[in-house]
Scaffold this motif. Structure first.
Motif, PDB file in Angstrom:
ATOM      1  N   VAL A 127      -0.770   9.322  11.561  1.00  0.00           N
ATOM      2  CA  VAL A 127      -1.659   8.218  11.192  1.00  0.00           C
ATOM      3  C   VAL A 127      -2.121   7.503  12.457  1.00  0.00           C
ATOM      4  CG1 VAL A 127      -1.814   5.986  10.013  1.00  0.00           C
ATOM      5  CG2 VAL A 127      -0.585   7.880   8.940  1.00  0.00           C
ATOM      6  N   GLN A 128      -3.443   7.335  12.573  1.00  0.00           N
ATOM      7  CA  GLN A 128      -4.033   6.590  13.683  1.00  0.00           C
ATOM      8  C   GLN A 128      -4.391   5.173  13.266  1.00  0.00           C
ATOM      9  OE1 GLN A 128      -4.322   8.244  16.881  1.00  0.00           O
ATOM     10  NE2 GLN A 128      -2.938   9.444  15.612  1.00  0.00           N
ATOM     11  N   ALA A 129      -4.833   5.009  12.013  1.00  0.00           N
ATOM     12  CA  ALA A 129      -5.228   3.693  11.523  1.00  0.00           C
ATOM     13  C   ALA A 129      -5.169   3.681   9.996  1.00  0.00           C
ATOM     14  CB  ALA A 129      -6.639   3.345  11.985  1.00  0.00           C
ATOM     15  N   LYS A 156      -4.813  12.109  12.772  1.00  0.00           N
ATOM     16  CA  LYS A 156      -5.056  13.074  13.846  1.00  0.00           C
ATOM     17  C   LYS A 156      -4.086  14.234  13.643  1.00  0.00           C
ATOM     18  CE  LYS A 156      -5.374  13.321  18.871  1.00  0.00           C
ATOM     19  NZ  LYS A 156      -5.240  12.536  20.116  1.00  0.00           N
ATOM     20  N   ASP A 157      -4.611  15.470  13.696  1.00  0.00           N
ATOM     21  CA  ASP A 157      -3.749  16.629  13.497  1.00  0.00           C
ATOM     22  C   ASP A 157      -3.266  17.194  14.829  1.00  0.00           C
ATOM     23  OD1 ASP A 157      -5.865  18.051  14.540  1.00  0.00           O
ATOM     24  OD2 ASP A 157      -6.295  19.152  12.720  1.00  0.00           O
ATOM     25  N   ALA A 176       0.335   3.089  11.724  1.00  0.00           N
ATOM     26  CA  ALA A 176      -0.014   3.976  12.837  1.00  0.00           C
ATOM     27  C   ALA A 176       1.259   4.601  13.395  1.00  0.00           C
ATOM     28  CB  ALA A 176      -0.753   3.197  13.921  1.00  0.00           C
ATOM     29  N   GLY A 177       1.197   5.905  13.670  1.00  0.00           N
ATOM     30  CA  GLY A 177       2.332   6.642  14.214  1.00  0.00           C
ATOM     31  C   GLY A 177       3.127   7.405  13.174  1.00  0.00           C
ATOM     32  N   SER A 228      -4.621  12.188  -1.358  1.00  0.00           N
ATOM     33  CA  SER A 228      -3.350  11.476  -1.295  1.00  0.00           C
ATOM     34  C   SER A 228      -2.726  11.706   0.066  1.00  0.00           C
ATOM     35  CB  SER A 228      -2.400  11.928  -2.405  1.00  0.00           C
ATOM     36  OG  SER A 228      -2.097  13.302  -2.270  1.00  0.00           O
ATOM     37  N   VAL A 229      -1.987  10.716   0.541  1.00  0.00           N
ATOM     38  CA  VAL A 229      -1.293  10.787   1.811  1.00  0.00           C
ATOM     39  C   VAL A 229       0.167  10.474   1.545  1.00  0.00           C
ATOM     40  CG1 VAL A 229      -1.130   9.825   4.140  1.00  0.00           C
ATOM     41  CG2 VAL A 229      -3.369  10.039   3.043  1.00  0.00           C
ATOM     42  N   SER A 230       1.058  11.353   2.036  1.00  0.00           N
ATOM     43  CA  SER A 230       2.484  11.155   1.804  1.00  0.00           C
ATOM     44  C   SER A 230       3.285  11.631   2.999  1.00  0.00           C
ATOM     45  CB  SER A 230       2.917  11.922   0.554  1.00  0.00           C
ATOM     46  OG  SER A 230       2.693  13.303   0.726  1.00  0.00           O
ATOM     47  N   ALA A 231       4.569  11.326   3.001  1.00  0.00           N
ATOM     48  CA  ALA A 231       5.449  11.827   4.057  1.00  0.00           C
ATOM     49  C   ALA A 231       5.563  13.338   3.896  1.00  0.00           C
ATOM     50  CB  ALA A 231       6.824  11.181   3.930  1.00  0.00           C
TER      51      ALA A 231
END
Length: 183
Positions: free
Chosen positions: A49-51, A62-63, A85-86, A179-182
């Motif tokens: 994650v950048q933002a 960013k990949d 972020a991070g 969707s975004v997940s761990a």
């Protein structure tokens, strides 16, 4: 969410995401042009994650190949308040598609194949069928720049008239569920 969707997962870089049937006795041009196959495309990749924009419901990731993309995230599928972020994350994008048979792909006024190879930002991709799995309904396709991608057909019965080598137009829905997940 339908468990069949997991079959069509394509892993790859965010920026380089490319997307990107059997009636063997008849050439593609003789197959009814109104024949369409409804399905779904699932693209998945990991990155950092950048933002995070909690108001706009977007996440910039960013990949590993240094590609960066911003995704409009479905509010009900991702807890944006938990992302920062991070964080290492997995982005999963699901889009409906319709595949239409084409004798040699769609051509422009100069007779050149129309080739949009980025299913993240484009809605149509000319492709060639490479393999058809009649049991699972998964189609393997080759995009105009040679990238392979997969589509999960909604019904395996729709695949009876397809064969490898046929040219098709893949029309992606204008919106996707992201969707975004761990990881």
């Amino acid at each position: 969410m339908n468990q069949k969707l997991a079959i069509a997962v394509v892993s790859g870089a965010f920026i380089a995401l490319a997307p990107f049937s059997p009636q063997a006795a008849q050439p593609a041009a003789s197959v009814a042009s109104s024949a369409t196959i409804a399905g779904v495309s699932v693209l998945q990749a990991e990155g950092i994650v950048q933002a995070v924009d909690r108001i706009a419901h977007t996440v910039t990731v960013k990949d590993a190949a240094s590609g960066q993309a911003t995704f409009n995230v479905s509010p009900d599928s991702t807890k944006l308040s938990e992302l920062k972020a991070g964080d290492k994350v997995r982005v999963r994008m699901v889009r409906d598609v319709v595949i239409t048979l084409s004798p040699r792909g769609a051509s422009n006024a100069n007779g050149q194949i129309v080739a949009n190879a980025d299913p993240v930002s484009q809605n149509n991709v000319a492709a060639e069928l490479v393999t058809i799995d009649q049991k699972t309904g998964v189609l393997a396709l080759r995009g105009p720049k040679g990238a392979m991608f997969h589509i999960q057909a909604n019904s395996t019965a729709q695949l009876a008239h397809l064969s490898p080598g046929m040219h098709v137009e893949v029309a992606y829905a204008p919106t996707a569920t992201v969707s975004v997940s761990a990881p």
